[in-house]
Design a protein around this motif. Structure first.
Motif, PDB file in Angstrom:
ATOM      1  N   ILE A 237      48.415  39.130  27.448  1.00  0.00           N
ATOM      2  CA  ILE A 237      49.608  37.247  26.456  1.00  0.00           C
ATOM      3  C   ILE A 237      50.345  38.602  26.434  1.00  0.00           C
ATOM      4  CG2 ILE A 237      50.376  35.767  25.781  1.00  0.00           C
ATOM      5  CD1 ILE A 237      47.009  35.401  25.519  1.00  0.00           C
ATOM      6  N   GLY A 238      50.898  39.299  26.163  1.00  0.00           N
ATOM      7  CA  GLY A 238      52.678  40.451  25.229  1.00  0.00           C
ATOM      8  C   GLY A 238      52.748  40.737  26.802  1.00  0.00           C
ATOM      9  N   ALA A 239      51.021  41.981  27.328  1.00  0.00           N
ATOM     10  CA  ALA A 239      51.895  42.910  28.785  1.00  0.00           C
ATOM     11  C   ALA A 239      51.984  41.602  29.413  1.00  0.00           C
ATOM     12  CB  ALA A 239      50.819  43.544  28.869  1.00  0.00           C
ATOM     13  N   ALA A 240      52.335  40.485  29.852  1.00  0.00           N
ATOM     14  CA  ALA A 240      52.215  39.831  31.000  1.00  0.00           C
ATOM     15  C   ALA A 240      53.733  39.349  30.613  1.00  0.00           C
ATOM     16  CB  ALA A 240      51.438  38.526  31.139  1.00  0.00           C
ATOM     17  N   ALA A 241      54.209  38.689  29.601  1.00  0.00           N
ATOM     18  CA  ALA A 241      55.636  38.581  29.135  1.00  0.00           C
ATOM     19  C   ALA A 241      55.812  39.701  29.620  1.00  0.00           C
ATOM     20  CB  ALA A 241      55.528  38.306  27.633  1.00  0.00           C
ATOM     21  N   ALA A 242      56.121  40.906  29.147  1.00  0.00           N
ATOM     22  CA  ALA A 242      56.489  41.740  29.670  1.00  0.00           C
ATOM     23  C   ALA A 242      56.479  42.331  31.381  1.00  0.00           C
ATOM     24  CB  ALA A 242      56.201  42.642  28.724  1.00  0.00           C
ATOM     25  N   GLY A 243      55.856  41.025  31.654  1.00  0.00           N
ATOM     26  CA  GLY A 243      55.667  42.196  33.196  1.00  0.00           C
ATOM     27  C   GLY A 243      54.242  42.314  33.748  1.00  0.00           C
ATOM     28  N   ALA A 244      53.770  42.139  33.113  1.00  0.00           N
ATOM     29  CA  ALA A 244      52.424  43.208  33.412  1.00  0.00           C
ATOM     30  C   ALA A 244      51.314  42.131  34.209  1.00  0.00           C
ATOM     31  CB  ALA A 244      51.448  43.929  32.917  1.00  0.00           C
ATOM     32  N   THR A 245      50.528  42.049  35.495  1.00  0.00           N
ATOM     33  CA  THR A 245      49.499  42.069  36.096  1.00  0.00           C
ATOM     34  C   THR A 245      48.391  41.934  35.052  1.00  0.00           C
ATOM     35  OG1 THR A 245      50.395  42.007  37.974  1.00  0.00           O
ATOM     36  CG2 THR A 245      48.469  41.599  38.368  1.00  0.00           C
ATOM     37  N   VAL A 246      47.537  41.073  34.717  1.00  0.00           N
ATOM     38  CA  VAL A 246      47.078  41.823  33.514  1.00  0.00           C
ATOM     39  C   VAL A 246      45.501  40.351  33.558  1.00  0.00           C
ATOM     40  CG1 VAL A 246      48.845  41.834  31.825  1.00  0.00           C
ATOM     41  CG2 VAL A 246      47.448  39.539  32.288  1.00  0.00           C
ATOM     42  N   PHE A 247      44.652  41.184  33.008  1.00  0.00           N
ATOM     43  CA  PHE A 247      43.303  41.536  33.008  1.00  0.00           C
ATOM     44  C   PHE A 247      42.361  41.739  31.563  1.00  0.00           C
ATOM     45  CE2 PHE A 247      38.757  42.686  35.525  1.00  0.00           C
ATOM     46  CZ  PHE A 247      38.415  41.735  35.847  1.00  0.00           C
ATOM     47  N   THR A 248      41.110  41.132  32.060  1.00  0.00           N
ATOM     48  CA  THR A 248      40.467  41.253  30.745  1.00  0.00           C
ATOM     49  C   THR A 248      38.846  40.762  31.069  1.00  0.00           C
ATOM     50  OG1 THR A 248      39.721  41.822  28.564  1.00  0.00           O
ATOM     51  CG2 THR A 248      40.509  39.315  29.472  1.00  0.00           C
ATOM     52  N   ALA A 249      38.222  41.490  30.252  1.00  0.00           N
ATOM     53  CA  ALA A 249      37.072  41.113  30.581  1.00  0.00           C
ATOM     54  C   ALA A 249      35.895  40.863  30.107  1.00  0.00           C
ATOM     55  CB  ALA A 249      35.914  41.808  32.175  1.00  0.00           C
ATOM     56  N   THR A 250      34.562  40.087  29.689  1.00  0.00           N
ATOM     57  CA  THR A 250      33.216  40.047  28.315  1.00  0.00           C
ATOM     58  C   THR A 250      32.503  38.885  28.957  1.00  0.00           C
ATOM     59  OG1 THR A 250      33.595  39.301  26.382  1.00  0.00           O
ATOM     60  CG2 THR A 250      34.966  37.744  27.672  1.00  0.00           C
ATOM     61  N   SER A 251      31.885  38.634  27.490  1.00  0.00           N
ATOM     62  CA  SER A 251      30.534  37.856  27.718  1.00  0.00           C
ATOM     63  C   SER A 251      30.448  36.632  26.408  1.00  0.00           C
ATOM     64  CB  SER A 251      29.551  39.049  27.686  1.00  0.00           C
ATOM     65  OG  SER A 251      28.024  37.692  28.382  1.00  0.00           O
ATOM     66  N   GLY A 252      29.580  35.864  26.338  1.00  0.00           N
ATOM     67  CA  GLY A 252      29.548  34.989  26.169  1.00  0.00           C
ATOM     68  C   GLY A 252      30.403  35.258  24.294  1.00  0.00           C
TER      69      GLY A 252
ATOM     70  N   GLY B 197      31.004  47.899  31.867  1.00  0.00           N
ATOM     71  CA  GLY B 197      31.295  48.393  32.501  1.00  0.00           C
ATOM     72  C   GLY B 197      32.467  48.257  33.742  1.00  0.00           C
ATOM     73  N   ILE B 198      32.652  46.896  33.604  1.00  0.00           N
ATOM     74  CA  ILE B 198      34.496  46.729  34.014  1.00  0.00           C
ATOM     75  C   ILE B 198      35.680  47.363  33.394  1.00  0.00           C
ATOM     76  CG2 ILE B 198      36.259  44.948  35.436  1.00  0.00           C
ATOM     77  CD1 ILE B 198      33.159  43.413  34.700  1.00  0.00           C
TER      78      ILE B 198
ATOM     79  N   ASP C 282      43.261  46.076  44.262  1.00  0.00           N
ATOM     80  CA  ASP C 282      44.001  45.506  45.452  1.00  0.00           C
ATOM     81  C   ASP C 282      44.547  44.411  45.135  1.00  0.00           C
ATOM     82  OD1 ASP C 282      42.928  47.657  46.549  1.00  0.00           O
ATOM     83  OD2 ASP C 282      40.954  46.956  47.407  1.00  0.00           O
ATOM     84  N   ALA C 283      44.727  43.866  43.563  1.00  0.00           N
ATOM     85  CA  ALA C 283      45.412  42.375  43.843  1.00  0.00           C
ATOM     86  C   ALA C 283      46.249  42.937  42.936  1.00  0.00           C
ATOM     87  CB  ALA C 283      44.670  41.814  42.817  1.00  0.00           C
ATOM     88  N   GLY C 284      46.812  43.934  42.382  1.00  0.00           N
ATOM     89  CA  GLY C 284      47.716  44.512  41.736  1.00  0.00           C
ATOM     90  C   GLY C 284      48.244  44.702  40.557  1.00  0.00           C
ATOM     91  N   CYS C 285      46.328  44.233  39.806  1.00  0.00           N
ATOM     92  CA  CYS C 285      46.140  44.386  38.528  1.00  0.00           C
ATOM     93  C   CYS C 285      47.196  46.058  37.768  1.00  0.00           C
ATOM     94  CB  CYS C 285      44.700  43.750  38.537  1.00  0.00           C
ATOM     95  SG  CYS C 285      44.651  44.626  36.116  1.00  0.00           S
ATOM     96  N   ASP C 286      47.433  46.284  36.601  1.00  0.00           N
ATOM     97  CA  ASP C 286      48.170  46.836  35.787  1.00  0.00           C
ATOM     98  C   ASP C 286      47.995  47.600  34.559  1.00  0.00           C
ATOM     99  OD1 ASP C 286      50.424  44.870  35.631  1.00  0.00           O
ATOM    100  OD2 ASP C 286      51.761  46.469  36.882  1.00  0.00           O
ATOM    101  N   PHE C 287      47.475  45.929  34.231  1.00  0.00           N
ATOM    102  CA  PHE C 287      47.191  46.116  32.554  1.00  0.00           C
ATOM    103  C   PHE C 287      46.013  45.667  32.656  1.00  0.00           C
ATOM    104  CE2 PHE C 287      46.946  45.028  28.500  1.00  0.00           C
ATOM    105  CZ  PHE C 287      48.274  45.557  27.658  1.00  0.00           C
ATOM    106  N   TYR C 288      45.114  46.055  31.279  1.00  0.00           N
ATOM    107  CA  TYR C 288      43.747  45.442  31.395  1.00  0.00           C
ATOM    108  C   TYR C 288      43.539  46.346  30.106  1.00  0.00           C
ATOM    109  CZ  TYR C 288      38.839  45.003  31.134  1.00  0.00           C
ATOM    110  OH  TYR C 288      37.525  44.493  31.173  1.00  0.00           O
ATOM    111  N   ALA C 289      43.293  45.028  28.986  1.00  0.00           N
ATOM    112  CA  ALA C 289      42.425  45.399  27.714  1.00  0.00           C
ATOM    113  C   ALA C 289      41.613  44.540  27.193  1.00  0.00           C
ATOM    114  CB  ALA C 289      43.252  44.977  26.384  1.00  0.00           C
ATOM    115  N   GLY C 290      40.419  45.433  26.386  1.00  0.00           N
ATOM    116  CA  GLY C 290      38.917  45.195  26.214  1.00  0.00           C
ATOM    117  C   GLY C 290      38.196  45.492  25.397  1.00  0.00           C
ATOM    118  N   TYR C 291      37.125  44.984  25.167  1.00  0.00           N
ATOM    119  CA  TYR C 291      36.061  44.896  23.604  1.00  0.00           C
ATOM    120  C   TYR C 291      34.997  45.272  24.382  1.00  0.00           C
ATOM    121  CZ  TYR C 291      34.273  45.307  19.131  1.00  0.00           C
ATOM    122  OH  TYR C 291      33.428  46.002  18.001  1.00  0.00           O
ATOM    123  N   PRO C 292      33.570  46.523  24.604  1.00  0.00           N
ATOM    124  CA  PRO C 292      32.785  46.863  24.927  1.00  0.00           C
ATOM    125  C   PRO C 292      31.894  45.748  24.569  1.00  0.00           C
ATOM    126  CG  PRO C 292      33.303  49.055  23.668  1.00  0.00           C
ATOM    127  CD  PRO C 292      34.897  47.553  23.366  1.00  0.00           C
ATOM    128  N   ILE C 293      31.378  45.234  25.416  1.00  0.00           N
ATOM    129  CA  ILE C 293      29.821  44.646  25.647  1.00  0.00           C
ATOM    130  C   ILE C 293      29.501  44.452  26.759  1.00  0.00           C
ATOM    131  CG2 ILE C 293      30.892  42.388  26.138  1.00  0.00           C
ATOM    132  CD1 ILE C 293      29.528  40.743  24.469  1.00  0.00           C
TER     133      ILE C 293
END
Ligand SMILES: Cc1ncc(C[n+]2csc(CCOP(=O)(O)OP(=O)(O)O)c2C)c(N)n1
Ligand code: SF4
Ligand SMILES: [Mg+2]
Lengths: 442, 365
Positions: free
Chosen positions: B64-79, B34-35, B18-29
């Motif tokens: 970070i690369g995608a954001a420099a190319a205009g994406a609204t980016v998001f990632t999630a992780t743990s410690g 779930g995210i 809903d915030a307009g995020c259009d790019f996510y990259a992450g690694y399972p943990i």
């Protein structure tokens, strides 16, 4: 053809290069310029992503877009840029040092075939930090950190890209006349393209070892490594494949809410906590979800947390459910009101909880679980034979049914409605039949 | 009355979309996977990109690369993943890249009690990279707030061109709860009445790489306005001062708390995240026993909402601070308040949520 094609892609106001005299880095940048001229690209169509090291100084020499990131990570930024805007041409300039610290990214970029072009400025050592050994330092070489001569087997960067599925792989030297042509081919390739370009660091590697152009070629021969294009595959680049995924997903249902209308009434006036403790495969958590959903359908608030080992198909499976007339604030359970011990694994797992329980609380336990060390009331979990084909297999849903009946905080209908609401049709059919049999037999 | 059953992972995903995020990259943990699954499933449907990368370094690098190319980016992780994000968080700060990072905290150090709830990474988020520059950290206490604070994190990231953290935890992300209808939707009737974040960026907006004839340079090196490396002490000083000041000078705008003050109370309980729910339950118990007690929930952990906290201290002699670590926020409060105010921590690092009863006990102590 873009409207404005420059006469050169080099930002001439920033020349001369900061590199040492004789350093090959400038030579490769010249070849890249020639390739861009061959391709007649709009400068804003090109993003040059530089790694760290002397090679990393290169971003300011081009009139194209540039991104200068951290040591070894350039391929990840480049891939992100290309994912976001596949119309951009993305070129990575990275050293042998960067290929060492970022080796994991390099080999995975080859595997995913992400559509970026990687030019490796391979001068066999770390230039910028004073000529220390790198992953490509030839055996027996003298570097700042190998006084006795390097004894590590050198990494074959082109070979690594090749064996990991890189779409376009070539080996070259900074002095090759056709280097601009190979760069152009690489940039036009749909998929990961890597050029392992061998070259000279005059300040360190050349100064410390008997190594010039001729020796470099001799070394290539002695390693039985060939120059030229080593691999060219037709496997589409990751971005092309992802475009297809987008196309295919376009009409799929978006994440939406499963709304639960309050259909039933409840008499519950204070929170009640229930722990279902069983074993993997017993569908303990789905029974817990049914209870929580049925409660919600009855105007109550619920929370459910699942606990199971990482090795999900073995060991305990525990569902902790709180049902409350008010929204749940504390979702932990220290002393359950109700515990249903469905399997030995679950019983052992929640010993800490059952020990806390007293006469005000109730423990239901399945046959064959032995003594339960608790002050709680204990009631065996018994279901009439013949109610379902296998009681053992369906014990969780039966336990949920029994709890709804015994606790009487919401009507049995709510449980059936929960099954219909949240379970897949096939599973729901089976469970609705079990619930019907249960009601008939009560 | 309509309700739905949801976990924090779904609420955060909806907030991001809903915030307009259009790019996510992450690694399972666990407890952040779930995210990852939700985002990878949902993004291609809306024309966005969702990736699982080879590790956390690559994940945040892709963002970070995608954001420099205009994406609204998001990632999630743990410690453990946040540890690997460290160097690139510095890059995002230096390049002024808007980047939202959800940290679903689990009990460390290292692999720790995988996977149990904790709040041990709130100082780590603040100081997670070299240089010591400020970042913004928000912390939700429940599922609706997970949604609304995720959205807010995107607004703040854009406005400040900075990494913004959502400090959440295993319990909030992985526990499924019934919530009121549309508590997590753009149509939320019961949306919190937080002050709006201005849409325009502080300073220059980020201009993405695009094929429009204009040229842009982004670099992790100290740079001049053209994005070129510089060694000029004056330019460097000016730029670095701006990096710190853009956030610090706007602390009031970022600050977000919930004050539940009671007249005549001498004790204030101050908490955040999952522990704030135990606090709320404890406050209920205390007040129903006719005790006077105030409560303060901190949503914006960093920068510390100092003024707002100090405003809540009238008549307060004692502050009780429940948190699932060894007192990481307590030390911040300690340096804020006058020494005559007694500070009392209620701390747990044993996988079990702090109970309301423990907080009540601390009150009577
Ligand atoms: C994470 C990290 N570790 C170490 C360094 C220090 N460093 C700067 S350049 C460099 C080596 C670069 O060597 P190479 O990639 O071969 O480039 P060259 O200088 O030879 O062109 C190192 C280790 C750094 N910048 N970042
Ligand atoms: S140190 Fe080596 S790599 Fe760096 S500029 Fe000098 S010759 Fe080139
Ligand atoms: Mg090198």
């Amino acid at each position: 053809m873009p409207e404005i094609v420059p006469e050169t892609y080099i930002a001439e106001q920033n020349l001369p290069y900061d590199f040492c005299p004789g350093c090959s880095h400038g030579q490769i940048l010249g070849a890249l310029n020639k390739s861009l001229l061959q391709q007649q690209l709009d400068p804003s169509e090109v993003v040059i992503v530089t790694d760290i090291g002397c090679v990393g100084l290169s971003d300011k020499y081009f009139v194209t877009h540039a991104f200068h990131g951290l040591h070894g990570r350039s391929i990840t930024y480049a891939s992100g840029i290309k994912m976001q805007n596949p119309n951009l041409k993305v070129v990575v300039l990275i050293g042998d040092g960067g290929c060492g610290i970022g080796g994991h990214h390099l080999l995975n970029a080859a595997r995913t075939n992400t559509d970026v072009t990687v030019l490796v400025f391979n001068n066999f050592n770390f230039g910028m930090t004073g000529g220390q050994h790198s992953v490509t330092t030839p055996l027996n070489s003298i570097t700042a950190t190998t006084a006795l001569g390097s004894s590590d087997a050198p990494m074959d960067i082109a070979g690594t890209a090749q064996v990991n599925g890189g779409g376009f792989v070539a080996r070259a030297t900074a002095f090759d006349k056709d280097l601009p042509d190979v760069i152009t081919k690489a940039m036009k390739h749909d998929g990961f393209a890597l050029l392992d370009i061998w070259e000279l660091c005059t300040a360190y590697y050349v100064a410390r070892n008997d190594f010039g152009r001729k020796e470099m070629l001799g070394y290539m021969d002695s390693m039985q490594m060939k120059s030229g294009i080593l691999q060219e595959t037709k496997r589409p680049g990751f971005q092309t494949r992802y475009k297809a995924l987008k196309q295919q997903s376009k009409n799929q249902d978006k994440l939406k809410s499963l709304l639960l209308e309050t259909k039933y009434a409840s008499t519950l006036d204070k929170p009640i906590s229930i722990v279902l403790a069983g074993a993997a495969g017993q569908k303990v958590v789905s029974a817990g979800n049914l209870l929580a959903t049925a409660a919600t359908l009855s105007g109550l608030w619920a929370s459910i947390r699942a606990d199971f080992p990482i090795t999900i198909q073995t060991g305990f499976s525990v569902a902790e459910i709180i049902i409350s007339p008010e929204p749940v604030l504390y979702s932990g359970i220290i002393k359950p009101d109700i515990a249903a011990l469905i399997a030995a694994e679950g019983k052992t797992k929640i010993t800490r909880l059952t020990k806390e329980m007293d006469q005000a609380d109730t423990i239901y336990f399945a046959a064959g679980l032995g003594e339960v060390d608790s002050g709680a009331k204990k009631i065996p979990l018994l279901f009439p034979e013949g109610i379902v084909k296998s009681i053992k297999k369906n014990i969780s849903i039966l336990t949920a049914a029994m709890l709804v009946q015994e606790l009487d905080i919401f009507p049995f209908k709510a449980l059936r409605e929960a099954v219909r609401k949240i379970q897949k049709t096939k599973v729901a059919e089976i469970n609705l039949e079990i619930l019907a049999n249960f009601e008939e037999n009560k | 009355m309509r309700r739905e059953m949801l976990d924090g992972a779904a609420a955060i995903t909806r907030g991001a979309l809903d915030a307009g995020c259009d790019f996510y990259a992450g690694y399972p943990i666990t407890p952040a996977s779930g995210i990852l699954s939700h985002m990878l499933r949902e993004l291609p449907k809306v024309g966005g990109v969702g990736l699982q990368c080879e590790d956390e370094i690559s994940s945040i690098g892709h963002c970070i690369g995608a954001a420099a190319a205009g994406a609204t980016v998001f990632t999630a992780t743990s410690g453990p993943g946040l540890s690997l994000y460290s160097e690139n968080i510095g890059l995002a700060i230096m390049m002024e890249i808007p980047l939202v990072i959800a940290v679903s905290q689990r009990l460390g150090p290292a692999t720790g009690a995988a996977t149990a709830v904790a709040q041990g990474d709130i100082q780590f988020m603040r100081w997670c990279t070299s240089g010591g520059y400020p970042v913004i950290v928000l912390s939700p206490t429940n599922i609706p707030e997970s949604y609304h604070l995720t959205k807010r994190a995107f607004q703040l990231a854009k406005r400040f061109r900075s990494p913004v953290f959502l400090a959440t935890d295993k319990e909030t992300v992985m526990t499924t709860e019934s919530i009121a209808e549309s508590a997590v939707s753009t149509k939320a009737k019961n949306a919190p009445d937080w002050p709006a974040i201005p849409a325009e960026p502080v300073g220059n907006p980020l201009v993405p790489f695009q094929i429009d004839g204009t040229i842009h340079h982004y670099t992790g090196s100290s740079h001049n306005k053209a994005g070129h490396i510089t060694k000029d002490p004056e330019i460097i000083a000016e730029f670095n001062a701006k990096l710190a000041d853009k956030i610090v000078s706007r602390t009031a705008e970022i600050s977000l708390i919930k004050a539940d003050l009671q007249k005549g109370a001498k004790t204030l309980i101050l908490s955040y995240g999952i522990s704030a729910r135990s606090m709320e339950a404890a406050v209920k118990q205390l007040r129903s026993a006719d005790k006077k007690v105030s409560a303060l929930t901190i949503y914006s952990l960093w920068p510390i909402p100092e003024k707002q906290i100090l405003n809540c201290l009238k008549g307060i002699r004692r502050i009780i601070i429940p948190e699932m670590n060894h007192g990481q926020y307590r030390r911040e409060i300690e340096r804020l308040v006058t020494p005559d105010i007694e500070l009392l921590g209620v701390n747990r690092v044993d996988t079990i949520l702090i109970t309301p009863e423990e907080i009540v006990e601390a009150f009577y102590a």
